[in-house]
Design a protein around this motif. Structure first.
Motif, PDB file in Angstrom:
ATOM      1  N   GLU A  17       0.837  -1.198   0.000  1.00  0.00           N
ATOM      2  CA  GLU A  17       0.000   0.000   0.000  1.00  0.00           C
ATOM      3  C   GLU A  17       0.873   1.250   0.000  1.00  0.00           C
ATOM      4  OE1 GLU A  17      -3.936   0.185   2.134  1.00  0.00           O
ATOM      5  OE2 GLU A  17      -2.885  -1.259   3.372  1.00  0.00           O
ATOM      6  N   LYS A  20       0.134   4.371   2.025  1.00  0.00           N
ATOM      7  CA  LYS A  20       0.426   4.428   3.464  1.00  0.00           C
ATOM      8  C   LYS A  20       1.646   5.303   3.726  1.00  0.00           C
ATOM      9  CE  LYS A  20      -1.368   0.568   6.032  1.00  0.00           C
ATOM     10  NZ  LYS A  20      -1.396  -0.865   5.983  1.00  0.00           N
ATOM     11  N   CYS A  23       0.698   8.886   3.442  1.00  0.00           N
ATOM     12  CA  CYS A  23       0.023   9.328   4.668  1.00  0.00           C
ATOM     13  C   CYS A  23       1.031   9.605   5.780  1.00  0.00           C
ATOM     14  CB  CYS A  23      -1.001   8.300   5.126  1.00  0.00           C
ATOM     15  SG  CYS A  23      -2.427   8.180   4.034  1.00  0.00           S
ATOM     16  N   ALA A  48      -8.778   8.038  -2.507  1.00  0.00           N
ATOM     17  CA  ALA A  48      -8.213   6.990  -1.652  1.00  0.00           C
ATOM     18  C   ALA A  48      -7.349   7.621  -0.555  1.00  0.00           C
ATOM     19  CB  ALA A  48      -7.389   6.016  -2.494  1.00  0.00           C
ATOM     20  N   ASP A  51      -9.555   9.250   2.088  1.00  0.00           N
ATOM     21  CA  ASP A  51     -10.103   8.240   3.013  1.00  0.00           C
ATOM     22  C   ASP A  51      -9.047   7.769   4.004  1.00  0.00           C
ATOM     23  OD1 ASP A  51     -12.518   8.407   1.744  1.00  0.00           O
ATOM     24  OD2 ASP A  51     -12.257   6.592   0.550  1.00  0.00           O
ATOM     25  N   MET A  52      -7.831   7.498   3.497  1.00  0.00           N
ATOM     26  CA  MET A  52      -6.781   6.974   4.375  1.00  0.00           C
ATOM     27  C   MET A  52      -6.349   8.000   5.423  1.00  0.00           C
ATOM     28  SD  MET A  52      -4.465   4.781   1.702  1.00  0.00           S
ATOM     29  CE  MET A  52      -3.381   3.997   2.889  1.00  0.00           C
ATOM     30  N   ASP A  55      -8.444   7.949   8.328  1.00  0.00           N
ATOM     31  CA  ASP A  55      -8.407   6.666   9.018  1.00  0.00           C
ATOM     32  C   ASP A  55      -7.052   6.384   9.659  1.00  0.00           C
ATOM     33  OD1 ASP A  55      -9.830   4.506   9.773  1.00  0.00           O
ATOM     34  OD2 ASP A  55      -9.362   3.303   7.998  1.00  0.00           O
ATOM     35  N   MET A  56      -6.346   7.431  10.088  1.00  0.00           N
ATOM     36  CA  MET A  56      -4.978   7.255  10.588  1.00  0.00           C
ATOM     37  C   MET A  56      -4.939   6.946  12.086  1.00  0.00           C
ATOM     38  SD  MET A  56      -2.441   8.383   8.115  1.00  0.00           S
ATOM     39  CE  MET A  56      -1.173   8.872   9.197  1.00  0.00           C
TER      40      MET A  56
END
Length: 141
Positions: A17, A20, A23, A48, A51-52, A55-56
């Motif tokens: 990913e 990641k 992020c 995407a 969204d990520m 969601d951390m």
């Protein structure tokens, strides 16, 4: 002097990913108080990432938005720009697109996928940044 940092993805958790890693870089930038622009490859990738970043985890709120018509850019420490949106550059740019970033910034982060086919264009970009007088560095992630 402006800098270009190339992050070469090697670890399995980033290989599976790559976003990641983006992020994580955005979080470090936010923690350091750097206003960041992420140049997404396409609208799907921008969504995407959006969204990520939500969601951390509870301890990692990063104010971010996808650039567009109804966005308050002063609110978003991290601005995600799909190619169809012409967002102004910020001090830190995370580039996920194929072309080198033109214009004025303090630092650009290039995220380099693990597959060899993606690495050749990045060698070109490395040369372009060096030719423009940027301080260039490589990091294995």
């Amino acid at each position: 002097m402006p800098r270009a940092d190339f992050y070469l993805i090697a670890k399995p958790r980033f290989r599976d990913e790559p976003l990641k890693l983006v992020c994580e870089l955005a979080r470090k930038a936010h923690d350091a108080g750097l206003w960041t622009l992420v140049l997404a490859r396409d609208a799907g990738q921008a969504e995407a990432l959006d969204d990520m970043l939500w969601d951390m985890g509870e301890d990692a709120y990063i104010p971010h938005q996808i650039a567009g018509a109804d966005v308050d850019e002063d609110e978003a420490a991290v601005l995600i720009a799909p190619p169809e949106v012409d967002a102004p550059l910020r001090p830190l740019v995370i580039n996920l697109r194929d072309a080198a970033v033109e214009g004025s910034f303090e630092r650009v982060l290039e995220v380099v996928p693990a597959d060899d086919s993606a690495r050749e264009p990045l060698r070109e970009r490395w040369k372009q940044y060096k030719a423009r007088g940027l301080d260039v560095a490589k990091h294995d992630m």
